[in-house]
Structures are given as structure tokens and as C-alpha cells.
Design a protein around this motif. Sequence first.
Motif, short mmCIF file in Angstrom:
data_model
loop_
_atom_site.label_atom_id
_atom_site.label_comp_id
_atom_site.label_asym_id
_atom_site.label_seq_id
_atom_site.Cartn_x
_atom_site.Cartn_y
_atom_site.Cartn_z
N ALA A 69 0.83 -1.21 0.00
CA ALA A 69 0.00 0.00 0.00
C ALA A 69 0.86 1.25 0.00
CB ALA A 69 -0.94 -0.01 1.21
N LEU A 70 1.97 1.22 0.77
CA LEU A 70 2.86 2.39 0.79
C LEU A 70 3.51 2.61 -0.57
CD1 LEU A 70 4.25 4.62 2.38
CD2 LEU A 70 6.00 2.94 3.08
N VAL A 71 4.01 1.51 -1.20
CA VAL A 71 4.62 1.64 -2.53
C VAL A 71 3.61 2.12 -3.55
CG1 VAL A 71 5.75 0.37 -4.39
CG2 VAL A 71 6.36 -0.11 -2.01
N SER A 73 -3.44 4.39 -1.68
CA SER A 73 -3.64 3.83 -0.33
C SER A 73 -4.81 2.86 -0.26
CB SER A 73 -3.87 4.96 0.68
OG SER A 73 -2.76 5.85 0.69
N SER A 74 -5.61 2.75 -1.32
CA SER A 74 -6.75 1.82 -1.29
C SER A 74 -6.31 0.35 -1.19
CB SER A 74 -7.62 2.01 -2.53
OG SER A 74 -6.88 1.72 -3.71
N LEU A 75 -5.02 0.08 -1.44
CA LEU A 75 -4.53 -1.30 -1.28
C LEU A 75 -4.59 -1.77 0.17
CD1 LEU A 75 -1.43 -1.84 -3.60
CD2 LEU A 75 -3.68 -2.91 -3.71
N LEU A 76 -4.77 -0.85 1.09
CA LEU A 76 -4.87 -1.25 2.50
C LEU A 76 -6.08 -2.16 2.74
CD1 LEU A 76 -4.01 2.13 4.29
CD2 LEU A 76 -2.63 0.03 4.29
N VAL A 77 -7.11 -2.03 1.93
CA VAL A 77 -8.34 -2.81 2.14
C VAL A 77 -8.49 -3.91 1.10
CG1 VAL A 77 -9.52 -0.88 3.25
CG2 VAL A 77 -9.69 -1.16 0.77
N ILE A 80 -12.89 -6.38 -4.46
CA ILE A 80 -13.66 -5.85 -5.59
C ILE A 80 -13.52 -4.32 -5.66
CG2 ILE A 80 -15.98 -5.60 -6.54
CD1 ILE A 80 -16.69 -8.29 -5.38
N SER A 81 -13.54 -3.67 -4.51
CA SER A 81 -13.41 -2.21 -4.48
C SER A 81 -12.07 -1.77 -5.02
CB SER A 81 -13.60 -1.70 -3.05
OG SER A 81 -14.87 -2.08 -2.54
N VAL A 82 -11.01 -2.47 -4.68
CA VAL A 82 -9.67 -2.10 -5.16
C VAL A 82 -9.61 -2.22 -6.69
CG1 VAL A 82 -7.22 -2.71 -5.08
CG2 VAL A 82 -8.60 -2.77 -2.99
N VAL A 83 -10.19 -3.31 -7.24
CA VAL A 83 -10.16 -3.48 -8.69
C VAL A 83 -10.98 -2.39 -9.38
CG1 VAL A 83 -10.80 -5.03 -10.58
CG2 VAL A 83 -9.77 -5.96 -8.49
N LEU A 128 0.57 -0.72 -10.29
CA LEU A 128 0.82 -1.70 -9.22
C LEU A 128 -0.47 -2.06 -8.50
CD1 LEU A 128 2.77 -3.33 -7.44
CD2 LEU A 128 3.09 -1.28 -6.03
N MET A 129 -1.32 -1.07 -8.25
CA MET A 129 -2.59 -1.32 -7.58
C MET A 129 -3.47 -2.25 -8.42
SD MET A 129 -5.42 1.43 -6.27
CE MET A 129 -5.61 2.06 -7.93
#
Length: 410
Positions: free
Chosen positions: A4-6, A38-42, A48-51, A65-66
Amino acid sequence: MGLALVSALECGLEGIGFAESAGLPVPVGVLFGLIVGSSLLVRRRWPISVVLVSMAVTPAEMGFLMGIVGLYTLAASEVPRRITAVLASMSTVAVFVVTFVRMRQDVAQADVGQPDIDPSGWYVPVVSLFMTLGLNAPPVLFGLYIGARRRLMESLRERADSLEQELSLLADRAEQRAQWARQEERTRIAREMHDVVAHRVSLMVVHAAALQAVALKDPQKAVRNAALVGDMGRQALTELREMLGVLREEAVPVAPAAVPLAAVGRAAAAAAEAAADDGPRLDALEALCEQSRLAGAVVELVVMGEARAYPPEVERTAYRVVQEALTNVHKHAVGAAVVVRLAHREAEVAMQVENGPRPADTKVADAQLPSGGNGLVGMRERVLRIGGVFVSGATDAGGFRVSAVLPVAE
């Protein structure tokens, strides 16, 4: 957390170009990129939300990367495969469109003034397709593999736990069966010891009492009674040796900790069967009644029906019932007349031992034999164990009657 940081740093840097192309202040673009990345945190909780977020920012050329990590997490999660296929297809189409448009623009700018190169030919769509598949296919396939492997391992773990529980239940049942077999063997040995010792010793005590009464008056009769006492003692010792010999032969010659529980039950059952095969038979009833006659009792044996061979357990049980009934007569009704009836029927064998009331003027000495109260209980257990019927109780004439009917397996 590290991914998430990267991703936030990547989107923040890409937000600079997005702000310039969109005519926004650079800090706004950077802040937007940091929030998106930062949405990779969840991603583990809401893949589904991240995609969806990665597809939304694909036109802004942000969140590569996300997108890769989001597709991998979605494919490896428990989300239904149908939803995963739809989202992966949508992401592929979005990346392909953005890549195709960007490459066409780049090729058009690079080939200005070169009419021999047509940017709308096969080059741009083919390269765009390969780049899109290279970005989206590996994370989806790897995620599907990891998800399937994870589910397989979970299934194997559950199956192992289930097998462990089943083995534990089987061990508990084996322990219960072994305990039941040991208890049955103890009860059987107790019944055998009671029958052998109680009958023989009761007759010995009766003869000893008679010997004491006639020792001075009739020396010849005293000698006969003393001989009978010796014979009874030798017979009792012989039966005890045979019983103990069977138990020694069936003993398992290894350490108890190394003996399987099921083997204990099999050994006990084998000992019981061996003892049953070597036990007394119905043709010895006449000798049994004669021993009681020699002790001063009036015993009549009545046999009805045609005698035939029965299974060893049936003959042994019938013999022991008559033996214990005669022992009770010696204990509680000294001098009473006894009638032993044995009936051979088509599918069963029946026996009955009935004694009259104890005569008031009996000349037979009362040996004052102790009673443990286990005689009738042992007879009932023996008869019920092979599916028979047992009845006992006082008669109207003041005596006592013991009856048993044993089924004969064809």
C-alpha cells in the motif's frame, strides 16, 4: 502495508503528470494519487473495491501496481469465480483501450511526415493487446492458482481433523469394548469359581458335619464320610486347575502397554469359549445328584424326552443351574426331598429343581453354610446370556423351585 505504501508513492508521482494534463494544481494531483494508491490497505477485505478503483483511474495512467495486486487478490479470494471473470474482463478492456489510445497517439506523433507508416494498421492493436495481457493475465492466473491451493490445503486440513476425530472415536469404542470384555470375563470367572467352590465345598461341609455327628457312634460311616470329603476336595481342586489352566493358556505373553485393546477383548472371548467347550455336560447330572444323595439328601432325577447333544454352552449352563440349585438346597433346606426334572424338547431344553419344605425331625446335621446371595443372580445371568428364561420362587407347599428354559440353535 508495504504494498500500500509503494502503491501510494507510485500514484502520488503519477499524480503530477495527471495534474498537468488535467490543468489541476500539482499538490491536488499528488494528494489524489496518494489517496488512490492507499486503497490497497483494504484489498484483503474488499478486493472488488480495489479493482474498481484501479479501473476508474486507468484513463489517468495511474495505479499500475494497484491494478496488478488488486487482480491477484481478487482471483485468490473467496469471491465467486463469475464475478472475478467479469471484473478481470472489464479491467483488461479498460487497460487495452487506454494502452491502444496512448500508443496510437505516440505513433502518430513519431511518424508525422512519414506517410509510408500507417499508425492505424496492425502494429498498434497487436502491441496493445500483448501489453494488456502481460499486465493482467499473470496476476489473475497466479491468484487463481494460489486460491485453489489454499482451498485444497484447507480441505486437506479439515479432512485430517475429521479423520483424527474418527480415530479418536474408534479408539474410545475399542476401549469400551475391551472394558466390556474384561468385565464379562471377570463375571464369568466369578460365576465359575462360585459354582465350583460353593457346590463342592458345601458338600464337603455337609459331610464333615455328618462325620462329626457319627464319629463316635458309627466309625464305619465316619470313615465313608471322610473318604467322600476327600473325593469332593480332589474334584474341586481338579476343576479349579482346569479353569486356571485355560486362563494361563489364553494369557497374552507381552507387556500390557504393547497389547492392542481389541486383542484383550479377543483373548477374553477366546478364554470364555475354551472354558465353555471344556465345561460339564448334561450326561453328568446323574453323578451330580448322586453326590447330593451321598450327603444325605433325597434327590430324584426325572428325564423326559429323547436325550441328544446340545451346544457346549447350553449343556454347561443347564448343568450349572442344577448344580447351584442343589447347593442352595444343602444350604437352606437340609433334609428336604428334591426333584430334578430335565425335559428334552424340539427347540429347547428345560430343567427344574424343586425341593419340599425342610422336615422338622430331620436327622441330617445342619452345616450352617454361609450364603453370599449370588447363587440365584449367577443362575439368572447364565440363562439370560444365551437368551433363555429363568424363574425362581417359593412354592405353595413351603419349598422352593428353580426353573430354566434354554433355546437350542438349530
